[in-house]
Design a protein around this motif. Sequence first.
Motif, PDB file in Angstrom:
ATOM      1  N   GLU A  62      44.012  41.125  53.294  1.00 42.75           N
ATOM      2  CA  GLU A  62      43.459  42.435  53.635  1.00 42.75           C
ATOM      3  C   GLU A  62      43.951  42.829  55.016  1.00 42.75           C
ATOM      4  OE1 GLU A  62      41.376  44.851  52.412  1.00 42.75           O
ATOM      5  OE2 GLU A  62      41.214  44.030  50.388  1.00 42.75           O
ATOM      6  N   SER A  63      44.185  44.123  55.195  1.00 37.72           N
ATOM      7  CA  SER A  63      44.702  44.567  56.481  1.00 37.72           C
ATOM      8  C   SER A  63      43.748  45.500  57.211  1.00 37.72           C
ATOM      9  CB  SER A  63      46.064  45.229  56.286  1.00 37.72           C
ATOM     10  OG  SER A  63      46.065  46.025  55.133  1.00 37.72           O
ATOM     11  N   ARG A  64      42.653  45.854  56.559  1.00 35.46           N
ATOM     12  CA  ARG A  64      41.681  46.736  57.216  1.00 35.46           C
ATOM     13  C   ARG A  64      40.318  46.069  57.152  1.00 35.46           C
ATOM     14  NH1 ARG A  64      43.782  51.792  53.611  1.00 35.46           N
ATOM     15  NH2 ARG A  64      45.896  51.849  54.447  1.00 35.46           N
ATOM     16  N   PHE A  84      43.838  37.568  56.685  1.00 37.77           N
ATOM     17  CA  PHE A  84      43.930  38.851  57.385  1.00 37.77           C
ATOM     18  C   PHE A  84      45.388  39.093  57.737  1.00 37.77           C
ATOM     19  CE2 PHE A  84      43.545  42.073  60.591  1.00 37.77           C
ATOM     20  CZ  PHE A  84      42.555  42.885  60.041  1.00 37.77           C
ATOM     21  N   ILE A  85      45.944  40.219  57.229  1.00 34.40           N
ATOM     22  CA  ILE A  85      47.387  40.444  57.388  1.00 34.40           C
ATOM     23  C   ILE A  85      47.717  41.689  58.202  1.00 34.40           C
ATOM     24  CG2 ILE A  85      47.929  39.197  55.251  1.00 34.40           C
ATOM     25  CD1 ILE A  85      48.326  41.842  53.813  1.00 34.40           C
ATOM     26  N   GLY A  86      46.710  42.454  58.607  1.00 34.37           N
ATOM     27  CA  GLY A  86      46.984  43.704  59.316  1.00 34.37           C
ATOM     28  C   GLY A  86      46.871  43.543  60.823  1.00 34.37           C
ATOM     29  N   GLY A 209      58.099  38.760  52.951  1.00 33.82           N
ATOM     30  CA  GLY A 209      58.396  39.280  51.628  1.00 33.82           C
ATOM     31  C   GLY A 209      57.229  40.085  51.090  1.00 33.82           C
ATOM     32  N   MET A 210      57.516  41.295  50.598  1.00 32.49           N
ATOM     33  CA  MET A 210      56.519  42.180  50.007  1.00 32.49           C
ATOM     34  C   MET A 210      57.059  42.630  48.640  1.00 32.49           C
ATOM     35  SD  MET A 210      55.188  44.018  53.500  1.00 32.49           S
ATOM     36  CE  MET A 210      55.977  45.576  53.309  1.00 32.49           C
ATOM     37  N   SER A 211      56.426  43.628  48.027  1.00 31.56           N
ATOM     38  CA  SER A 211      56.792  43.988  46.648  1.00 31.56           C
ATOM     39  C   SER A 211      58.296  44.176  46.437  1.00 31.56           C
ATOM     40  CB  SER A 211      56.061  45.260  46.226  1.00 31.56           C
ATOM     41  OG  SER A 211      54.703  44.972  46.047  1.00 31.56           O
ATOM     42  N   GLY A 212      58.956  44.831  47.389  1.00 37.19           N
ATOM     43  CA  GLY A 212      60.357  45.179  47.190  1.00 37.19           C
ATOM     44  C   GLY A 212      61.329  44.038  47.405  1.00 37.19           C
ATOM     45  N   ARG A 226      53.462  38.425  50.491  1.00 35.31           N
ATOM     46  CA  ARG A 226      52.313  39.352  50.473  1.00 35.31           C
ATOM     47  C   ARG A 226      52.667  40.524  49.575  1.00 35.31           C
ATOM     48  NH1 ARG A 226      54.200  38.704  55.524  1.00 35.31           N
ATOM     49  NH2 ARG A 226      54.751  40.905  55.457  1.00 35.31           N
ATOM     50  N   VAL A 227      52.102  40.547  48.385  1.00 36.56           N
ATOM     51  CA  VAL A 227      52.528  41.506  47.363  1.00 36.56           C
ATOM     52  C   VAL A 227      51.356  42.382  46.932  1.00 36.56           C
ATOM     53  CG1 VAL A 227      53.541  41.769  45.073  1.00 36.56           C
ATOM     54  CG2 VAL A 227      54.305  39.893  46.559  1.00 36.56           C
ATOM     55  N   GLY A 228      51.517  43.693  47.083  1.00 32.71           N
ATOM     56  CA  GLY A 228      50.481  44.640  46.676  1.00 32.71           C
ATOM     57  C   GLY A 228      50.929  45.503  45.509  1.00 32.71           C
ATOM     58  N   THR A 229      51.816  46.462  45.820  1.00 35.32           N
ATOM     59  CA  THR A 229      52.234  47.467  44.842  1.00 35.32           C
ATOM     60  C   THR A 229      52.730  46.880  43.519  1.00 35.32           C
ATOM     61  OG1 THR A 229      52.983  48.671  46.795  1.00 35.32           O
ATOM     62  CG2 THR A 229      53.541  49.609  44.687  1.00 35.32           C
ATOM     63  N   THR A 234      51.055  51.807  42.686  1.00 37.18           N
ATOM     64  CA  THR A 234      51.183  52.606  43.910  1.00 37.18           C
ATOM     65  C   THR A 234      49.816  52.881  44.512  1.00 37.18           C
ATOM     66  OG1 THR A 234      53.143  53.613  42.972  1.00 37.18           O
ATOM     67  CG2 THR A 234      52.166  54.745  44.840  1.00 37.18           C
ATOM     68  N   ARG A 235      49.729  52.746  45.838  1.00 36.57           N
ATOM     69  CA  ARG A 235      48.455  52.981  46.529  1.00 36.57           C
ATOM     70  C   ARG A 235      48.222  54.458  46.772  1.00 36.57           C
ATOM     71  NH1 ARG A 235      50.054  48.233  48.979  1.00 36.57           N
ATOM     72  NH2 ARG A 235      51.420  49.372  50.363  1.00 36.57           N
ATOM     73  N   HIS A 236      46.987  54.868  46.639  1.00 36.16           N
ATOM     74  CA  HIS A 236      46.610  56.231  47.020  1.00 36.16           C
ATOM     75  C   HIS A 236      45.626  56.110  48.165  1.00 36.16           C
ATOM     76  CE1 HIS A 236      48.647  57.455  43.377  1.00 36.16           C
ATOM     77  NE2 HIS A 236      47.987  56.498  42.758  1.00 36.16           N
TER      78      HIS A 236
HETATM   79  C1  PLP Z   1      50.198  46.389  52.306  1.00 36.24           C
HETATM   80  C2  PLP Z   1      50.860  45.211  52.908  1.00 36.24           C
HETATM   81  C3  PLP Z   1      51.716  44.381  52.158  1.00 36.24           C
HETATM   82  C4  PLP Z   1      52.053  44.649  50.702  1.00 36.24           C
HETATM   83  O1  PLP Z   1      52.955  45.705  50.576  1.00 36.24           O
HETATM   84  P1  PLP Z   1      53.550  46.114  49.133  1.00 36.24           P
HETATM   85  O2  PLP Z   1      54.827  46.772  49.449  1.00 36.24           O
HETATM   86  O3  PLP Z   1      52.555  47.005  48.496  1.00 36.24           O
HETATM   87  O4  PLP Z   1      53.737  44.855  48.357  1.00 36.24           O
HETATM   88  C5  PLP Z   1      52.272  43.278  52.790  1.00 36.24           C
HETATM   89  N1  PLP Z   1      52.017  43.001  54.081  1.00 36.24           N
HETATM   90  C6  PLP Z   1      51.218  43.759  54.836  1.00 36.24           C
HETATM   91  C7  PLP Z   1      50.994  43.386  56.247  1.00 36.24           C
HETATM   92  C8  PLP Z   1      50.612  44.887  54.272  1.00 36.24           C
HETATM   93  O5  PLP Z   1      49.824  45.649  55.032  1.00 36.24           O
END
Ligand code: PLP
Length: 237
Positions: A62-64, A84-86, A209-212, A226-229, A234-236
């Motif tokens: 979580e970042s918030r 905590f990643i934010g 590394g993230m989604s892309g 850290r993978v979200g999307t 897609t986040r709104h």
């Molecule tokens: C949102 C977020 C991610 C994930 O990003 P996606 O492109 O949606 O996978 C990874 N790291 C941090 C720090 C984020 O805030």
Amino acid sequence: MNHSIAGDSLGDRVRAVLQRIAEAARRSGRSPERVRLIAATKTVPIERIREGIAAGIGICGESRLQEALPKIDALGLEQLRWHFIGRLQRRKVRHVVGAFEMIHSVDSLELAREIDRRAGEAGLRQEVLLEVNIGAESTKGGIVPEELESLLPDLARLSSIQVKGLMAIPPLADDPEAARPYFRRLHELTQKLSTISLPNISLTELSMGMSGDYEVAVEEGATMVRVGTAIFGTRHG
Ligand SMILES: *Cc1c(COP(=O)(O)O)cnc(C)c1O
């Protein structure tokens, strides 16, 4: 990249990401067990996170903080661990320490000192990663690579934190291959710094590394992606 693949369930996407991580690890001769998926769950409602847990998510990033605390209350610390990643403000540290297993985003000695102080008061040791500004981007936080080494002796004196490794977000690009040189440099940096032996510091984790670009990150030595999307769409907001 379009991540909202019609027809795929959330469970399918979690399993697909886990499989791609494992394949990327094997391609580079690494053990898939050495790479953990951190599901980036900002803006994702509790019900969706529950579905993700059922499909194999074990750690949420979580970042918030305001958004994370009610989720932690609802989902608990047992079936799920929280990272905590934010960006973390010093005055919010006391809410983060103890609730999150790891803080990925320590970007200054002052922040590390505050975490150490709060963790000491709570009688625990907080695991942290140092966020590196690997692209030396002026718009981004993080410690520039050249300053890392000189910070380590001061960090080593903070006995209520454990510095477990490095984290970074390379400059934004459409092509995942554009991130590869940054990932490689981070890996080299970790290897170089881990030859320095100091108390409370053991640089074994690499959060990148993230989604892309998470497969490229795994190929280059990530131990956490850290993978979200790619999981939640897609986040709104
Ligand atoms: C949102 C977020 C991610 C994930 O990003 P996606 O492109 O949606 O996978 C990874 N790291 C941090 C720090 C984020 O805030």
